[in-house]
Design a protein around this motif. Structure first.
Motif, PDB file in Angstrom:
ATOM      1  N   SER A  70      -4.937  -0.845 -37.350  1.00  0.00           N
ATOM      2  CA  SER A  70      -5.594  -1.089 -38.633  1.00  0.00           C
ATOM      3  C   SER A  70      -4.559  -0.913 -39.743  1.00  0.00           C
ATOM      4  CB  SER A  70      -6.757  -0.120 -38.838  1.00  0.00           C
ATOM      5  OG  SER A  70      -6.295   1.230 -38.825  1.00  0.00           O
ATOM      6  N   THR A  71      -4.729  -1.644 -40.824  1.00  0.00           N
ATOM      7  CA  THR A  71      -3.741  -1.639 -41.905  1.00  0.00           C
ATOM      8  C   THR A  71      -4.427  -1.376 -43.241  1.00  0.00           C
ATOM      9  OG1 THR A  71      -3.941  -4.047 -42.165  1.00  0.00           O
ATOM     10  CG2 THR A  71      -2.234  -3.247 -40.685  1.00  0.00           C
ATOM     11  N   THR A  81      -5.753   1.157 -33.157  1.00  0.00           N
ATOM     12  CA  THR A  81      -7.140   0.839 -32.805  1.00  0.00           C
ATOM     13  C   THR A  81      -7.280   0.216 -31.434  1.00  0.00           C
ATOM     14  OG1 THR A  81      -6.970  -1.336 -33.885  1.00  0.00           O
ATOM     15  CG2 THR A  81      -7.761   0.508 -35.237  1.00  0.00           C
ATOM     16  N   GLY A  82      -6.200  -0.111 -30.782  1.00  0.00           N
ATOM     17  CA  GLY A  82      -6.307  -0.734 -29.467  1.00  0.00           C
ATOM     18  C   GLY A  82      -6.870  -2.141 -29.576  1.00  0.00           C
ATOM     19  N   TYR A  86     -10.152  -7.052 -31.588  1.00  0.00           N
ATOM     20  CA  TYR A  86     -10.606  -8.183 -30.791  1.00  0.00           C
ATOM     21  C   TYR A  86     -12.097  -8.087 -30.494  1.00  0.00           C
ATOM     22  CZ  TYR A  86      -5.636  -9.047 -29.989  1.00  0.00           C
ATOM     23  OH  TYR A  86      -4.294  -9.317 -30.157  1.00  0.00           O
ATOM     24  N   SER A  87     -12.549  -6.891 -30.140  1.00  0.00           N
ATOM     25  CA  SER A  87     -13.980  -6.735 -29.839  1.00  0.00           C
ATOM     26  C   SER A  87     -14.832  -6.970 -31.084  1.00  0.00           C
ATOM     27  CB  SER A  87     -14.241  -5.334 -29.274  1.00  0.00           C
ATOM     28  OG  SER A  87     -13.862  -4.330 -30.206  1.00  0.00           O
ATOM     29  N   ALA A 295      -5.208 -10.412 -35.006  1.00  0.00           N
ATOM     30  CA  ALA A 295      -5.966 -10.612 -33.766  1.00  0.00           C
ATOM     31  C   ALA A 295      -6.516 -12.038 -33.696  1.00  0.00           C
ATOM     32  CB  ALA A 295      -7.104  -9.592 -33.690  1.00  0.00           C
ATOM     33  N   GLN A 296      -6.994 -12.563 -34.819  1.00  0.00           N
ATOM     34  CA  GLN A 296      -7.455 -13.951 -34.837  1.00  0.00           C
ATOM     35  C   GLN A 296      -6.311 -14.919 -34.553  1.00  0.00           C
ATOM     36  OE1 GLN A 296      -9.523 -13.604 -38.815  1.00  0.00           O
ATOM     37  NE2 GLN A 296     -11.033 -14.844 -37.756  1.00  0.00           N
ATOM     38  N   ALA A 297      -5.138 -14.640 -35.107  1.00  0.00           N
ATOM     39  CA  ALA A 297      -3.985 -15.511 -34.871  1.00  0.00           C
ATOM     40  C   ALA A 297      -3.590 -15.514 -33.395  1.00  0.00           C
ATOM     41  CB  ALA A 297      -2.807 -15.068 -35.741  1.00  0.00           C
TER      42      ALA A 297
END
Length: 322
Positions: A70-71, A81-82, A86-87, A295-297
């Motif tokens: 997380s940023t 956040t692992g 994505y989840s 994560a989307q990228a």
């Protein structure tokens, strides 16, 4: 063994011994020359490898790293956040809605763009007069930037001052809310994208048709084959490698489209044009959630890679290489 045989065999033994002693030297010389050639090759490739490392490999590794954290709004790492980013994408429906819009956009642009470019390439292939003029006119959209083309089409799509609604009114039809109606917005951007990609597709398909030998067409005409039969039996099979390349490149380009959507609709109205790349931009540079955007990228990269592998696995079987 006689004295004569000994004299005759002595030079042969000396020659074989000298050859055996020269083999290691020759192998070492070949190894040194090969190392020099490899070093020279890497020296010439070094600028390209450096550019790839800075602008491709490092951003890819950095995106993977950010997608697991997380940023804060400044882009600094706030915590690990692992796979939560994505989840969250799957549970919130953001990934599914973005992929649906992007897939619909690709279905509206890729087949139409290839079909229109193929029709124009076929019509201008056998032209004797004015061929260069038509090729120049059809190739013009390729030299126009996405920003310039989007501004031009934004004026054309204007609900009251646009040329398209003016023509509809002159034809006795009701004006259309091209960019403000959720039912028309994605189709409007698709029309603009097909026009923008027409020049690139047309040049490739026209060049592919020019590479087909004229003797094949002449033999088919002598055998009594008509234009349609010649097109389906000769042109399409011999043009299939070019068509396959255009299909792969157009599909990747459709999933990466951003500029025209950002200028024309900003993902609206009602998120009807919020394709996946625009969702990445909005999540990263508007909401300042760089972890979710990364994560989307990564997911978009995996989707494009999967589609490309499927095309090479199934579609390439229909390609006829000469």
């Amino acid at each position: 063994m006689s004295e004569l045989d000994k004299r005759l065999s002595l030079p042969v033994e000396r020659t074989s011994a000298s050859v055996r002693s020269a083999l290691p030297l020759r192998a070492a010389s070949l190894k040194r020359s090969r190392l020099k050639e490899n070093a020279l090759a890497y020296a010439f490739l070094a600028p390209s490898l450096l550019l790839f490392a800075v602008f491709l490999f490092y951003p890819l590794v950095k995106s993977v790293y950010l997608s697991l954290h997380s940023t804060d709004p400044a882009g600094r790492i706030a915590g690990f956040t692992g796979f939560d980013n994505y989840s969250d994408l799957f549970t919130s429906g953001l990934f599914v809605s973005g992929i649906k819009t992007t897939a619909l956009f690709a279905l509206l642009t890729v087949p139409a763009g290839i079909l229109l470019a193929l029709i124009l390439a076929v019509l201008t292939h056998n032209m004797l007069r004015g061929k260069r003029l038509f090729q120049f006119a059809f190739s013009l959209p390729m030299v126009i930037s996405v920003g310039s083309a989007s501004v031009i089409w934004k004026f054309l799509f204007h609900p009251t001052l646009g040329m398209l609604n003016y023509l509809l009114e002159q034809a006795g039809m009701a004006p259309v809310g091209w960019l403000i109606d959720p039912h028309w917005a994605l189709l409007s951007i698709s029309i603009m994208t097909v026009w923008m990609n027409l020049g690139f597709n047309y040049i490739l398909l026209s060049s592919g048709m020019q590479g087909i030998p004229d003797e094949i067409y002449e033999s088919a005409r002598i055998d009594g084959a008509g234009p349609l039969r010649v097109f389906y039996r000769i042109t399409m099979p011999l043009l299939s490698p070019t068509l396959f390349f255009v299909l792969v490149v157009s599909t990747i380009g459709a999933f990466q489209s951003f500029g025209q959507i950002n200028i024309l609709t900003q993902g609206g109205p009602m998120n009807s044009t919020s394709v996946f790349v625009y969702s990445i931009y909005q999540e990263s540079f508007i909401n300042f959630r760089f972890g979710t955007g990364s994560a989307q990228a990564i997911l978009l990269f995996l989707v494009i890679m999967l589609l490309t592998l499927i095309q090479f696995k199934w579609v390439e079987r229909k390609v006829h290489y000469q």
